[in-house]
Design an enzyme around this catalytic site. Structure first.
Site, mmCIF file in Angstrom:
data_model
loop_
_atom_site.group_PDB
_atom_site.id
_atom_site.type_symbol
_atom_site.label_atom_id
_atom_site.label_comp_id
_atom_site.label_asym_id
_atom_site.label_seq_id
_atom_site.Cartn_x
_atom_site.Cartn_y
_atom_site.Cartn_z
ATOM 1 N N ILE A 64 78.098 31.506 39.331
ATOM 2 C CA ILE A 64 78.124 30.375 40.152
ATOM 3 C C ILE A 64 78.721 30.856 41.553
ATOM 4 C CG2 ILE A 64 80.511 29.581 39.026
ATOM 5 C CD1 ILE A 64 79.715 26.631 39.958
ATOM 6 N N SER A 65 78.016 30.697 42.537
ATOM 7 C CA SER A 65 78.287 31.032 43.866
ATOM 8 C C SER A 65 79.768 30.602 44.251
ATOM 9 C CB SER A 65 77.347 30.731 44.809
ATOM 10 O OG SER A 65 76.187 31.221 44.468
ATOM 11 N N LYS A 66 80.558 31.497 45.042
ATOM 12 C CA LYS A 66 81.737 31.153 45.756
ATOM 13 C C LYS A 66 81.387 29.907 46.427
ATOM 14 C CE LYS A 66 83.953 34.122 48.617
ATOM 15 N NZ LYS A 66 84.320 35.409 49.206
#
Ligand code: SAH
Length: 218
Positions: A64-66
């Protein structure tokens, strides 16, 4: 949907201040981060890290992207309410949910069946108008094309022409391009054959890979 967990609520407010400090100025993006609860897109073991500005592992070995990357891509996309947005790389569903909270009509494509099956009901619940699709993002989602905006959330080896073809004239695509690491590109479709391109720094995403897969993990 307000959370009953005041600790997480406080952490969410702090994250939003961090996003402001990192250059996120689009109030529509910041409001979406206030409305959406990132911890709901994670397994409960990871809730304590949900509002830190870090990328986290999902069960299927995807990430899950930053939060700051999600916010940055959302800001570059210049989303206006009611616009049709195609996302490539559903993953946890968080980016799709942020775009939903910004008032977009979101279509999101995932190539891994396990992630698709996991995230579809979650989005149904938290961002009900989002349309999820199990498919190969290199092919886009022609059934609902053209789109006002296209966002790619995996590292693309190049800019797929098929995706450019599914963008309206005047539309914007935000896509990280590169193999080992990526350069964030914002592409404006000026006419059927002309594009304006601008680079926005280096990022590291999981790779955009061809074809749908049925293996639960890889
Ligand atoms: N937007 C996601 C980021 C997930 S990581 C989030 O907010 O959590 C990137 C995702 O892109 C992974 O789930 C990966 O499986 C997916 N992906 C990679 N190549 C793809 C392709 N060709 N088509 C669709 N999804 C792809």
């Amino acid at each position: 949907m307000p959370t009953d967990n005041y600790l997480l609520l406080g952490q969410k407010k702090r994250l939003i201040e961090q996003l402001r400090a990192k250059g996120i100025t689009d109030e529509n993006v910041l409001n979406a981060f206030d409305k959406m609860e990132r911890h709901r897109f994670l397994e409960s073991l990871l809730w304590s890290q949900a509002y830190e500005d870090v990328a986290l592992k999902l069960t299927t070995d995807q990430t899950i992207s930053k939060p700051s990357t999600v916010a940055f891509q959302s800001q570059l996309l210049e989303v206006k309410k009611g616009q049709k947005v195609l996302e490539i790389g559903t993953g946890s569903g968080f980016q799709a949910a942020i775009l939903y909270a910004m008032g977009a009509k979101v279509y999101t494509v995932e190539r891994q069946i396990a992630l698709f099956k996991h995230t579809k009901p979650l989005l149904n619940d938290l961002a009900p108008s989002v349309i999820t699709y199990y498919g190969d993002g290199f092919k886009g989602y022609p059934q609902f094309a053209p789109y006002d905006r296209i966002i790619v959330t995996c590292g693309a080896p190049d800019v797929p022409q098929t995706l450019l073809d599914q963008l309206v004239i005047g539309g914007i695509m935000v896509i990280p391009v590169g193999v080992e690491s990526q350069v964030m590109k914002k592409i404006v479709k000026v006419s059927d054959s002309e594009y304006e391109e601008e680079d926005f720094g280096g990022f590291v995403f999981v790779p955009m890979l061809k074809e749908r897969v049925r293996r639960p993990t890889y």
